[in-house]
Design a protein around this motif. Sequence first.
Motif, PDB file in Angstrom:
ATOM      1  N   GLU A  24       0.798  -1.227   0.000  1.00  0.00           N
ATOM      2  CA  GLU A  24       0.000   0.000   0.000  1.00  0.00           C
ATOM      3  C   GLU A  24       0.828   1.273   0.000  1.00  0.00           C
ATOM      4  OE1 GLU A  24      -2.443  -0.318   3.452  1.00  0.00           O
ATOM      5  OE2 GLU A  24      -3.167  -2.328   2.943  1.00  0.00           O
ATOM      6  N   GLU A  74       2.755   4.601  -0.971  1.00  0.00           N
ATOM      7  CA  GLU A  74       2.530   5.645  -1.969  1.00  0.00           C
ATOM      8  C   GLU A  74       3.721   5.722  -2.926  1.00  0.00           C
ATOM      9  OE1 GLU A  74       0.355   8.596  -3.833  1.00  0.00           O
ATOM     10  OE2 GLU A  74      -0.264   7.390  -2.102  1.00  0.00           O
ATOM     11  N   GLY A  75       3.430   5.885  -4.211  1.00  0.00           N
ATOM     12  CA  GLY A  75       4.478   6.118  -5.189  1.00  0.00           C
ATOM     13  C   GLY A  75       4.880   4.919  -6.016  1.00  0.00           C
TER      14      GLY A  75
END
Length: 255
Positions: free
Chosen positions: A87, A89-90
């Motif tokens: 999960e 980010e990025g």
Amino acid sequence: MALPRFLTRLTTAALLTASTAFGAHALDLSDMSSAERAAFGAEVRAYLMENPEVLMEAVDVYNQRQQAAQEAGEAGLIAAHAADLFEAEGDLVYGNPDADLVFVEFSDYRCGYCKKAYPDVKALLEKDGNIKLVVKEYPILGEESVLAARFALAVRSVGGVEAYDAIHDALMTTRGNVTEGSLKRMAKDLGLDGDAVMAATDSDAVNEILGRNQQLGQIFQISGTPTFVMGEQLIRGYVPFDAMNEIVAELRQNR
């Protein structure tokens, strides 16, 4: 692990043979005389020479137990670091966002086996339709690997997710050396300012993603690419399309 010690653990039958010859008290190795030790060793050796399949069976059992212990350890690590794996980010995400199976791939743009796996992974996602794949930029094959990974992440910062997807595809399907010039040409083909992208390669966002992935690699002892997280286990190295299908079927069957 010393071989004699290992062999004395391997075969109950060999110990029983020695027990018959020397009496039950002789099975206490610490209480044996030198002569008894030598005779005991000879009995064990004779049994194994006459029944070598016992040794191979014991080695198979030992390897199975070692593998089970490793997989149990990996499952615990995967559960403990699930947020960063699945999960974060990025990362680049492919497939069905609501899939019942989520895989992770640690990948390097300079890795020949990553390039070989790339069309197989895409084919699996298209065929199955219910898998999500999270790609972790994991450059470990030198300066060109690091430059390519930084550039791909910078493309996301400058041009968005679709541009990141496109540059990932270009880097995975293109042969040849990675240079600033070649990367800027790729960016130009996407309608992006190559200089602006290059300027973002050392941004805090890029450094954070690469640092997080490097830390995960150390936790999971990932020393080669591609490495996949599939279910509760790590699959290290290239996996052909048919083998990936088998893994998927097994994971769903065992849910």
